[in-house]
Write a protein that holds these residues in place. Structure first.
Motif, PDB file in Angstrom:
ATOM      1  N   THR A   1      40.546  29.728  45.705  1.00 45.60           N
ATOM      2  CA  THR A   1      41.578  30.390  44.901  1.00 45.60           C
ATOM      3  C   THR A   1      42.338  29.402  44.021  1.00 45.60           C
ATOM      4  O   THR A   1      42.812  29.768  42.944  1.00 45.60           O
ATOM      5  CB  THR A   1      42.559  31.122  45.819  1.00 45.60           C
TER       6      THR A   1
ATOM      7  N   TRP B   1      37.867  40.770  44.318  1.00 46.77           N
ATOM      8  CA  TRP B   1      38.430  39.623  43.600  1.00 46.77           C
ATOM      9  C   TRP B   1      37.328  38.701  43.099  1.00 46.77           C
ATOM     10  O   TRP B   1      37.428  38.135  41.999  1.00 46.77           O
ATOM     11  CB  TRP B   1      39.380  38.868  44.516  1.00 46.77           C
TER      12      TRP B   1
ATOM     13  N   TRP C   1      46.699  37.380  39.932  1.00 48.08           N
ATOM     14  CA  TRP C   1      45.441  37.497  40.674  1.00 48.08           C
ATOM     15  C   TRP C   1      44.213  37.424  39.769  1.00 48.08           C
ATOM     16  O   TRP C   1      43.092  37.370  40.267  1.00 48.08           O
ATOM     17  CB  TRP C   1      45.420  38.782  41.507  1.00 48.08           C
TER      18      TRP C   1
END
Length: 684
Positions: A191, A250, A287
């Protein structure tokens, strides 16, 4: 023999066992008749061992065993397992500390590297994020192999007392932490580094994460299956499925951002057509993987110290002027930085060749003199940004709005703009070459002193809102652009430049006008020969009072020679076109002259004048002049034939004969003056 008591009392099998030693020998006395339990012998007392009579006095010293016993090897293995777990925990903590210290500015400018904590060593950003997932995966797999030996009590039956229950719960907690430490660290690395948008490193990190999760799941089923109830297993399965689904969604967003081109990106379409992915600053939600620079962080601190030396070597007196024409503040060449957020930053001279900046947020930024060549800027936000002196080349701008954007002196070459709006933008002194506008609105946008060459924009695809026509420098070969009374432009170079006197004719230009004028004057210097009117207007403008100090970048020195060369080229072009009009090749229906060969021995007969085709009327004066010219031409050819007999080169004579063909009598519309000029040239 006297023996010294080592231990006070040892009880085994109801007998009192006392260990005694003397020198290198150790013996045990366990006579039930003499030493029974409860016999009090003071520590250190001297006594005689009943077995001493049976022991040899010359007993050798015991030899140490080369190979330890199996029980000792097990004890050493049990001691090394906690050490390996501690090393693995320290590795995880160190990687987490290093990753957490990585800022987005380091990902945007990776040449500065990452400074590792504690050791203060600077390493490459790409190298660190390439090796760290592999190191964490290796440590995770090694630790999983040792878990069954570290927690053997988990396979036994459930304990009854409170102490054993506490130990069992502690083991379960430690086991869960060790199982999830590796995957959790890899998720954090993924991430954090996804904003760098490197396809190869992204695939490596995802592969390492899936390997770690698969190994942890297999080992967890083995050690935790008997300790979880059916309800707990059901809840765990549902949580795992929900978490996996969210994480995989994601990952799909990451694949869209990193791998898909801009015109096929669903995320970019949602970003440009809705407000669902916008944050409060006009950027993108967190995000969606992208680099976001905090407005309080400075990315550029001004020209480097070496700019003064480089300026002196390059002929510039001012290092700032050298930076404006040569240096760059940020190199983004061939970078994939979709949805980049650098709002409220001062970054002049961005070099963004072949970069993907779709959906980027440049609001309120100062990007003077930036260069965008083959750059993807679809859906970018340039609200209240300063792009004075910027260059746009070989690119498509789709769904890009320039709201109150300053773009003075910008250079546009081979650019296609579609579905865009220029709202209250400033395009003064801009130059457009081979630029196409499709469904573009210029709403209260300033286009003063612009230059347009081969600009395309069909009827109904352009919208202008202006109180009066803009005075521009040139408008050439732009047939699709609005013309005539519908045109919002008036070509008047002198008036266009004069309207900017208040902004340009100052002792010191502001930064935006300095970048705009610098690129504008360089562009006009390159195309000075094709725009002599604009060049002359610029010369006159820079000679007026108050404008003498404008930076010319060599324009004043080269303009005179350029204009002289342009005038010479124009004169040569006019002469060539004039000769083409009177050349024999352009006269239709003319017959070639008689061909002279080297074997010709007779003179060519003179051509007879052609009589008028209308006998009842007076002879045509044009026809009379034509007949006279034909007679003179035939005499010239006869004399050249006789010269051939005197030894003149026949090939040269033939070439001259072809250069002066005989006029056809059938063409009566030939101008007499053109004929006279043509024949005169043939005589010479």
């Amino acid at each position: 023999m006297q023996w010294k008591l080592e231990n006070h009392e040892h009880v085994a099998s109801g007998l009192t066992i006392r260990r005694m030693y003397s020198g290198w020998h150790a013996h045990y006395c366990a006579d039930a008749t003499v030493y029974r339990q409860g016999a009090a012998i003071p520590f250190g007392a001297q006594f005689s061992c009943p077995l001493s009579n049976h022991m040899p006095l010359n007993r050798k010293q015991p030899i140490r065993e080369v190979f330890p016993r199996k029980r000792l090897r097990k004890e050493e293995a049990a001691q090394t397992e906690p050490t390996s777990v501690l090393s693995y925990a320290l590795l995880i903590l160190y990687v987490l500390a290093s990753v957490s210290s990585t800022k987005d500015s380091m990902l945007l400018m990776p040449n500065k590297g990452i400074q590792l904590p504690l050791v203060s060593v600077t390493v490459s950003v790409a190298g660190f994020y390439f090796l760290s997932p592999l190191i964490v995966l290796a440590g995770h797999l090694v630790t999983l192999r040792k878990l069954p030996k570290m927690f053997p009590g988990l396979k036994s039956a459930a304990p009854n007392n409170a102490s054993d229950k506490l130990s069992r719960r502690t083991d379960l907690l430690m086991l869960i932490c060790l199982l999830s430490a590796g995957p959790g660290t890899l998720i954090y690395i993924l991430t954090k580094f996804t904003a760098y948008q490197s396809p190869h490193l992204f695939l490596i990190q995802v592969a390492a994460l899936y390997c770690a999760c698969y190994a942890a799941r297999i080992r967890g089923r083995e050690l935790l299956a008997t300790h979880l109830s059916s309800g707990t297993r059901t809840s765990t399965r549902w949580l795992r499925q929900i978490g996996s689904g969210v994480f995989e969604m994601w990952l799909l967003v990451c694949v869209d951002v990193i791998f898909l081109p801009a015109h096929l990106s669903p995320v970019l379409w949602v970003k440009t057509h809705t407000y669902w992915l916008d944050n409060e600053d006009g950027g993108t939600v967190a995000w969606v993987p992208h680099i976001a620079i905090d407005r309080g962080e400075r990315l550029w601190s001004g020209p480097s110290k070496t700019d003064a030396e480089l300026a002196s070597y390059s002929g510039h007196a001012d290092p700032k002027e050298y930076f404006m024409v040569r240096e760059v503040a940020m190199d983004l060449r061939s970078r994939n930085l979709r949805y980049l957020d650098v709002s409220l930053q001062v970054i002049p001279r961005i070099w963004a060749h072949n970069a993907d900046l779709a959906g980027a947020n440049f609001a309120f930024s100062r990007l003077y003199g930036s260069v965008f060549v083959n750059t993807t800027l679809n859906g970018a936000n340039f609200e209240l940004a300063s792009l004075d002196g910027a260059t746009f080349m070989n690119m498509d701008l789709v769904a890009t709005d320039f709201a109150q954007t300053s773009m003075k002196g910008s250079y546009w070459d081979n650019v296609t703009v579609r579905n865009a709006k220029f709202v209250n933008a400033d395009l003064t002194l801009s130059s457009f070459f081979n630029t196409s506008f499709d469904n573009v609105a210029f709403l209260t946008t300033t286009l003063q002193a612009t230059s347009l060459f081969e600009v395309k924009g069909g009827e109904g695809t352009l919208t202008f809102t202006a109180r009066e026509p803009f005075k521009i420098l040139s408008l050439a070969e732009s047939d699709d652009w609005p013309q005539g009374s519908d045109s919002p432009f008036e070509v008047n170079p002198q008036a266009a430049l004069e309207s900017l006197r208040s902004e340009l004719c100052k002792p010191k230009l502001s930064p935006d006008w300095a970048y705009a004028w610098g690129l504008f004057i360089q562009t006009k210097l390159l195309i000075a020969r094709t725009e002599p009117e604009v060049t002359e207007a610029l010369q006159d403008f820079m000679k007026t009072k108050g404008c003498e100090g404008l930076p010319d970048r060599g324009f004043k020195e080269d303009a005179m020679g350029i204009l002289a060369a342009a005038a010479k080229d124009k004169a040569a072009k006019d002469k060539a076109s004039h000769e083409d009009k009177g050349s024999p090749a352009s006269k239709a229906g003319r017959e070639p002259p008689p061909h002279l060969t080297s074997e010709s021995t007779q003179s060519v007969e003179p051509l007879k004048p052609v009589e008028s085709a209308i006998p009842d009327k007076a002879p045509d004066p044009i026809q009379a002049k034509e007949n006279q010219s034909r007679t003179a031409l035939s005499k010239t050819i006869s004399s050249r034939a006789s010269s051939h007999r005197r030894g003149i080169d026949p090939a040269r004579a033939s070439a001259k004969a072809h250069a002066c063909p005989v006029l056809s009598p059938a063409k009566r519309l030939i101008n007499a003056e053109s004929t006279k000029i043509f024949l005169g040239n043939c005589r010479t």
